[in-house]
Motif scaffolding. Structure first.
Motif, PDB file in Angstrom:
ATOM      1  N   VAL A  17       0.869  -1.165   0.000  1.00 20.94           N
ATOM      2  CA  VAL A  17       0.000   0.000   0.000  1.00 20.94           C
ATOM      3  C   VAL A  17       0.903   1.211   0.000  1.00 20.94           C
ATOM      4  CG1 VAL A  17      -1.809   1.212   1.239  1.00 20.94           C
ATOM      5  CG2 VAL A  17      -1.804  -1.262   1.183  1.00 20.94           C
ATOM      6  N   LEU A  18       0.589   2.162  -0.774  1.00 20.03           N
ATOM      7  CA  LEU A  18       1.530   3.222  -1.095  1.00 20.03           C
ATOM      8  C   LEU A  18       1.810   4.250  -0.016  1.00 20.03           C
ATOM      9  CD1 LEU A  18       0.269   3.893  -4.695  1.00 20.03           C
ATOM     10  CD2 LEU A  18       2.202   2.533  -3.997  1.00 20.03           C
ATOM     11  N   GLY A  19       1.350   4.180   1.164  1.00 20.94           N
ATOM     12  CA  GLY A  19       1.685   5.124   2.220  1.00 20.94           C
ATOM     13  C   GLY A  19       0.718   6.285   2.321  1.00 20.94           C
ATOM     14  N   GLY A  20       0.871   7.079   3.373  1.00 22.84           N
ATOM     15  CA  GLY A  20      -0.021   8.208   3.652  1.00 22.84           C
ATOM     16  C   GLY A  20       0.148   9.345   2.681  1.00 22.84           C
ATOM     17  N   SER A 107       1.458  -5.155 -12.783  1.00 19.24           N
ATOM     18  CA  SER A 107       2.033  -5.326 -11.445  1.00 19.24           C
ATOM     19  C   SER A 107       0.958  -5.239 -10.368  1.00 19.24           C
ATOM     20  CB  SER A 107       3.105  -4.263 -11.188  1.00 19.24           C
ATOM     21  OG  SER A 107       4.201  -4.450 -12.048  1.00 19.24           O
ATOM     22  N   LEU A 108       0.040  -4.294 -10.514  1.00 18.90           N
ATOM     23  CA  LEU A 108      -1.056  -4.172  -9.548  1.00 18.90           C
ATOM     24  C   LEU A 108      -1.947  -5.414  -9.586  1.00 18.90           C
ATOM     25  CD1 LEU A 108      -1.973  -0.417 -10.039  1.00 18.90           C
ATOM     26  CD2 LEU A 108      -1.002  -1.462  -7.972  1.00 18.90           C
ATOM     27  N   ASP A 109      -2.274  -5.867 -10.780  1.00 22.08           N
ATOM     28  CA  ASP A 109      -3.110  -7.070 -10.916  1.00 22.08           C
ATOM     29  C   ASP A 109      -2.418  -8.297 -10.321  1.00 22.08           C
ATOM     30  OD1 ASP A 109      -5.137  -5.640 -12.191  1.00 22.08           O
ATOM     31  OD2 ASP A 109      -4.439  -6.162 -14.207  1.00 22.08           O
ATOM     32  N   THR A 110      -1.132  -8.445 -10.584  1.00 21.30           N
ATOM     33  CA  THR A 110      -0.374  -9.577 -10.064  1.00 21.30           C
ATOM     34  C   THR A 110      -0.321  -9.539  -8.542  1.00 21.30           C
ATOM     35  OG1 THR A 110       0.952  -9.708 -12.079  1.00 21.30           O
ATOM     36  CG2 THR A 110       1.881 -10.733 -10.101  1.00 21.30           C
ATOM     37  N   GLY A 111      -0.107  -8.358  -7.990  1.00 21.30           N
ATOM     38  CA  GLY A 111      -0.083  -8.219  -6.530  1.00 21.30           C
ATOM     39  C   GLY A 111      -1.407  -8.614  -5.910  1.00 21.30           C
ATOM     40  N   ALA A 112      -2.502  -8.155  -6.504  1.00 18.99           N
ATOM     41  CA  ALA A 112      -3.835  -8.498  -5.989  1.00 18.99           C
ATOM     42  C   ALA A 112      -4.084 -10.002  -6.091  1.00 18.99           C
ATOM     43  CB  ALA A 112      -4.914  -7.718  -6.741  1.00 18.99           C
ATOM     44  N   GLY A 152       4.825   0.519  -5.969  1.00 18.43           N
ATOM     45  CA  GLY A 152       3.601   1.110  -6.479  1.00 18.43           C
ATOM     46  C   GLY A 152       3.711   1.589  -7.914  1.00 18.43           C
ATOM     47  N   PRO A 153       2.560   1.907  -8.504  1.00 15.23           N
ATOM     48  CA  PRO A 153       2.545   2.287  -9.916  1.00 15.23           C
ATOM     49  C   PRO A 153       3.264   3.600 -10.208  1.00 15.23           C
ATOM     50  CG  PRO A 153       0.378   2.614  -8.940  1.00 15.23           C
ATOM     51  CD  PRO A 153       1.217   1.909  -7.922  1.00 15.23           C
ATOM     52  N   LEU A 154       3.273   4.539  -9.267  1.00 17.04           N
ATOM     53  CA  LEU A 154       3.957   5.810  -9.529  1.00 17.04           C
ATOM     54  C   LEU A 154       5.463   5.602  -9.653  1.00 17.04           C
ATOM     55  CD1 LEU A 154       2.040   8.319  -7.226  1.00 17.04           C
ATOM     56  CD2 LEU A 154       1.504   7.564  -9.550  1.00 17.04           C
ATOM     57  N   ALA A 155       6.020   4.800  -8.766  1.00 13.23           N
ATOM     58  CA  ALA A 155       7.452   4.513  -8.848  1.00 13.23           C
ATOM     59  C   ALA A 155       7.774   3.768 -10.138  1.00 13.23           C
ATOM     60  CB  ALA A 155       7.895   3.705  -7.636  1.00 13.23           C
ATOM     61  N   LYS A 170       6.700  17.025  -8.815  1.00 13.67           N
ATOM     62  CA  LYS A 170       6.214  18.408  -8.738  1.00 13.67           C
ATOM     63  C   LYS A 170       4.870  18.497  -8.010  1.00 13.67           C
ATOM     64  CE  LYS A 170       5.320  22.406 -11.675  1.00 13.67           C
ATOM     65  NZ  LYS A 170       5.356  22.914 -13.051  1.00 13.67           N
ATOM     66  N   ASP A 171       4.023  17.502  -8.154  1.00 14.86           N
ATOM     67  CA  ASP A 171       2.701  17.525  -7.542  1.00 14.86           C
ATOM     68  C   ASP A 171       2.797  17.052  -6.087  1.00 14.86           C
ATOM     69  OD1 ASP A 171      -0.368  17.662  -8.049  1.00 14.86           O
ATOM     70  OD2 ASP A 171      -0.031  15.735  -7.040  1.00 14.86           O
ATOM     71  N   GLU A 172       2.219  17.811  -5.166  1.00 20.38           N
ATOM     72  CA  GLU A 172       2.289  17.478  -3.736  1.00 20.38           C
ATOM     73  C   GLU A 172       1.666  16.119  -3.432  1.00 20.38           C
ATOM     74  OE1 GLU A 172       0.852  20.492  -1.050  1.00 20.38           O
ATOM     75  OE2 GLU A 172       1.603  22.061  -2.363  1.00 20.38           O
ATOM     76  N   THR A 173       0.511  15.849  -4.008  1.00 19.97           N
ATOM     77  CA  THR A 173      -0.153  14.573  -3.728  1.00 19.97           C
ATOM     78  C   THR A 173       0.681  13.405  -4.241  1.00 19.97           C
ATOM     79  OG1 THR A 173      -2.310  15.640  -3.860  1.00 19.97           O
ATOM     80  CG2 THR A 173      -2.283  13.240  -4.037  1.00 19.97           C
ATOM     81  N   CYS A 174       1.177  13.522  -5.455  1.00 23.06           N
ATOM     82  CA  CYS A 174       2.015  12.456  -6.020  1.00 23.06           C
ATOM     83  C   CYS A 174       3.274  12.257  -5.171  1.00 23.06           C
ATOM     84  CB  CYS A 174       2.420  12.782  -7.450  1.00 23.06           C
ATOM     85  SG  CYS A 174       1.072  12.845  -8.643  1.00 23.06           S
ATOM     86  N   ALA A 175       3.908  13.365  -4.815  1.00 28.21           N
ATOM     87  CA  ALA A 175       5.150  13.276  -4.015  1.00 28.21           C
ATOM     88  C   ALA A 175       4.879  12.610  -2.680  1.00 28.21           C
ATOM     89  CB  ALA A 175       5.738  14.664  -3.834  1.00 28.21           C
ATOM     90  N   SER A 176       3.744  12.921  -2.052  1.00 30.26           N
ATOM     91  CA  SER A 176       3.451  12.306  -0.766  1.00 30.26           C
ATOM     92  C   SER A 176       3.124  10.817  -0.907  1.00 30.26           C
ATOM     93  CB  SER A 176       2.316  13.042  -0.044  1.00 30.26           C
ATOM     94  OG  SER A 176       1.098  12.848  -0.708  1.00 30.26           O
ATOM     95  N   ILE A 177       2.501  10.447  -2.004  1.00 33.22           N
ATOM     96  CA  ILE A 177       2.207   9.031  -2.239  1.00 33.22           C
ATOM     97  C   ILE A 177       3.517   8.260  -2.431  1.00 33.22           C
ATOM     98  CG2 ILE A 177       1.249   7.380  -3.910  1.00 33.22           C
ATOM     99  CD1 ILE A 177      -1.029   9.397  -4.356  1.00 33.22           C
ATOM    100  N   MET A 178       4.453   8.869  -3.138  1.00 30.73           N
ATOM    101  CA  MET A 178       5.707   8.178  -3.436  1.00 30.73           C
ATOM    102  C   MET A 178       6.671   8.136  -2.238  1.00 30.73           C
ATOM    103  SD  MET A 178       6.368   9.458  -7.323  1.00 30.73           S
ATOM    104  CE  MET A 178       7.861   8.497  -7.522  1.00 30.73           C
ATOM    105  N   SER A 179       6.447   8.975  -1.254  1.00 24.26           N
ATOM    106  CA  SER A 179       7.393   9.009  -0.126  1.00 24.26           C
ATOM    107  C   SER A 179       7.165   7.893   0.856  1.00 24.26           C
ATOM    108  CB  SER A 179       7.317  10.341   0.591  1.00 24.26           C
ATOM    109  OG  SER A 179       6.059  10.547   1.163  1.00 24.26           O
TER     110      SER A 179
END
Length: 179
Positions: A17-20, A107-112, A152-155, A170-179
């Motif tokens: 799960v990609l984090g907070g 990758s998401l499908d395989t993980g599920a 995760g898919p973003l990485a 650059k996007d705050e939401t994306c950056a927080s998901i990836m952290s």
């Protein structure tokens, strides 16, 4: 139950799960590139699927622990399925090789599917037979350990295209998901 199982479940939760998250502005900047607009839209849609998931306590009876682990695994599976759906709805990112996008969906499908298999095996284990239950929990732990390195898919998409990586950063939401 075994403390090692709880540690493995915690690792799996963090990996799968990609984090907070924190929010970003609702409107794309007027000068945003097509990739930045796509990234912002994707991350905004992914955000609800990325809240942290706490691994269950496994110090109750074998039956209680088994049910708590199954519930936890279902949550992880459902999150991966939701992320795959969001990615599907977002479509291929602009100016990016479609193969990278297809691989992220796969990758998401395989993980599920992996988690669903683990759930099936765990549900089939008898809590009356302590040795069988312990062996099943060890298999669960090993199966999840293999999947826990997935970022995760973003990485995955970031690794495929520098422009998309910059759009995510650059996007705050994306950056927080990836952290």
């Amino acid at each position: 139950m075994n403390r090692t199982i709880r540690v493995a479940l915690a690792g799996a939760a963090m990996g799968l799960v990609l984090g907070g998250c924190t929010g970003s502005s609702d409107e794309p900047e007027a000068t945003a590139t097509p990739q930045e607009k796509w990234a912002q839209s994707l991350c905004k849609a992914l955000e609800p699927t990325t809240a942290p998931v706490e691994p269950p306590a496994t110090d109750g009876s074998a039956a209680e622990s088994k049910e708590a682990i199954v519930t936890f695994l279902r949550t992880l599976r459902d999150r991966l399925e939701a992320q795959a759906q969001v990615l599907q709805e977002a479509g291929t990112p602009p100016e990016v090789d479609a193969a990278a996008y297809d691989q992220a969906k796969k990758s998401l499908d395989t993980g599920a599917q992996t988690i669903q298999g683990v759930i099936k095996n765990l549900k089939a284990a008898s809590t009356a037979d302590a040795d069988q239950m312990q062996a099943t929990l060890l298999q669960v732990s090993e199966s999840l350990a293999e999947s826990s390195s997935y970022e995760g898919p973003l990485a995955e998409l970031s690794a495929s295209d520098e422009g998309l990586k910059q759009a995510f950063e650059k996007d705050e939401t994306c950056a927080s998901i990836m952290s």
